[in-house]
Structure formats: C-alpha cells, structure tokens
Design an enzyme around this catalytic site. Structure first.
Site, PDB file in Angstrom:
ATOM      1  N   GLU A 104      11.489 -54.506  50.530  1.00 48.58           N
ATOM      2  CA  GLU A 104      10.759 -54.879  49.313  1.00 48.58           C
ATOM      3  C   GLU A 104      10.495 -53.660  48.450  1.00 48.58           C
ATOM      4  OE1 GLU A 104       6.451 -57.002  48.419  1.00 48.58           O
ATOM      5  OE2 GLU A 104       7.656 -57.728  50.113  1.00 48.58           O
ATOM      6  N   GLU A 108       2.722 -54.042  41.334  1.00 48.08           N
ATOM      7  CA  GLU A 108       1.624 -54.999  41.446  1.00 48.08           C
ATOM      8  C   GLU A 108       0.455 -54.563  40.571  1.00 48.08           C
ATOM      9  OE1 GLU A 108       1.469 -57.282  45.565  1.00 48.08           O
ATOM     10  OE2 GLU A 108       1.290 -55.107  45.865  1.00 48.08           O
TER      11      GLU A 108
END
Length: 292
Positions: A104, A108
């Site tokens: 990943e 964010e």
C-alpha cells in the site's frame, strides 16, 4: 484487460464512476467503481464526490470507497483533491493498494488536522503506523491540491502541488534480520475513500483521527476529486506480482460497511468497519467484501 493505462479521468461523465452492481467488467467504459452498498459516491459538477452519512444502527458514519478498474504497477498517479476534513474524526484518503499482498502507498487526511496530509506505505499487509510522515499545508478542505506519488522499483516520491515532500528509497527498507526489503512491489489499484475514524470504537484510531465525529441526522461529509492522471511506467508489464483481485468481487458483490479504520490499538485491522475487535488481515483504508 485490467492492466495499467495512462489516462486522465476528469469526471465529466457519470460513467467515469459507477456502482459495483452496474459495472459490466470493461475498464475502458468505467474508470472507477464504488464498492459499497448503499453507494454514497457520485459524479457531479465535474467532480467525483465521496460522501459519508450517519448510520443510526451503528452510531457512526457510513462512507464510500471507489476503486480504479485498471491496475497499476510502477508509474505516477496525480489526483486533484479537496478533502472532507471539516470536522474531527472524518478521514479522507487517496491510496494505492494490492488486495493480493497488502502492499500500500497512502495519502490520508484526518479531520483533527485539516491543514495536514499524511503519507505512509505498507508492505505485505504489515500495518506499521510508525512509518507515517505528516506534511503541513493550508486547509485541505477549503481548496483543491494536487497530490502525487511516483513509484519505481527503487523508490517512491510523494509530492504536493508539484513539490516533493517525501522520498522512500527501497535500499533503506532492507531488514538484515530477514534479508528482505519491505518495499511495495506488487500490482494493485488506486482508490479514494471516506470513513468515520472518530466513532470507530478503537481508541488509537479515534485519537489519530480526532473524536468524536459530530453527527446529526442530516449531516453529510464529502470529499471531492476533480481529476486523476495515471502515467504508467515502462516497467509496468514486468516484475512484481501481476495478479490482482477483481473489482467488486468475482460475483459483482459489494461491501456492506462504508467505514473502515486502522483497527485496534495492537495494530490489527478490523473487518466490520473499525471496532478493533477482530485482528484479521483486511485493509487499513479499504475493507473488502468476502468475495474478494
């Protein structure tokens, strides 16, 4: 085929993002698929809009996750995003993830810190939150910014508005104890998501996102994506793991919970949208339906 395709998606057409049960399996027709039911994503006024609404049954927000239909292995992805960081607890994300391996690459944003973007990466689904690096800019919910990650076999560079803010070299991830590099190197998909971290029920998640997330029956939080540009690398066709799970599950199923969380305080991730009660291997940002 769902391989990488260099393209810009400007969300000028409603077909650019559709509900998973409307997806016919052709990535040339639909660039993105919303994986949750109910579907709180839409294409409106030239933007992809991901919204979160109050779910009284769970006493928290039910959000949205939208996956790319084309896969991605090395190259550059740039998204123009206005976040939903207008209140504590609201989490917005722009990520790459392999459902096969758990690799990943993240951007964010948390409502607790609206003028901050956080970058992180994970290797083989090991959720090491200590690798997160924050970057301060202006209020991310007030204006659009360009967020990019450029990923090669040797490094990842995260950028904001054309300025590099972080570089991860593969060589620096070597673990002498295991003799391995903890560096993302498998094919996956880019995705956008909004979820309720402030009412997740996991203390560590709530402190990270800010809490409690304020709700009334009519409250709606939304993040906006003006466009995304994918530039595939020539290395895309070689190396890494070429497998990737189908969008929405092989049977076209959709996920049933529009929330997600980094999971319990022990670093586990939850399958039920973030109460931290189950140390399973579901994704930190994007929970997947069982059909995946």
């Amino acid at each position: 085929p769902e391989t990488c395709e260099s393209q810009t998606v400007d969300f000028s057409s409603s077909s650019d993002a559709v509900a998973v049960n409307s997806y016919g399996g052709n990535p040339e027709t639909n660039a993105f698929v919303s994986v949750f039911d109910p579907n709180y994503s839409s294409v409106a006024d030239g933007n992809l809009v991901l919204s979160m609404k109050y779910d009284s049954a769970q006493n928290k927000g039910f959000g949205a996750t939208v996956d790319a239909t084309h896969t991605f292995l090395y190259g550059k992805a740039t998204a123009r995003v206005k976040t939903a960081s207008i209140a504590p607890g609201v989490v917005s994300s722009f990520i790459f993830r392999s459902d096969v391996t758990g690799d990943e690459i993240d951007f964010e944003w948390v409502g607790k810190s609206p003028a901050e973007v956080q970058t992180n990466y994970y290797y083989r689904n090991v959720l090491n939150y200590q690798q997160m690096v924050p970057y301060t800019l202006t209020d991310t919910s007030a204006a659009f910014h360009d967020y990019s990650f450029e990923w090669t076999a040797d490094k990842i560079v995260w950028s904001v508005d054309g300025t590099a803010i972080r570089t991860l070299n593969r060589a620096d991830t070597y673990d002498s104890a295991t003799g391995k590099y903890s560096f993302p190197d498998t094919r996956g998909r880019v995705a956008f998501s909004i979820w309720d971290g402030g009412n997740s029920g996991a203390q560590g998640t709530q402190e990270w996102a800010g809490y409690p997330t304020p709700w009334t029956a009519s409250t709606v939080y939304s993040m906006y994506v003006d466009s995304i540009t994918i530039q595939c690398s020539g290395d895309d066709s070689t190396g890494g793991d070429s497998s990737s799970s189908a969008v929405g599950g092989d049977d076209g199923s959709s996920a049933t919970d529009g929330s997600s969380a980094p999971g319990g305080d022990d670093g586990s991730s939850a399958t039920d949208g973030g109460d931290g009660s189950d140390g399973s291997s579901q994704a930190k940002c994007i929970p997947r339906p069982a059909a995946y």
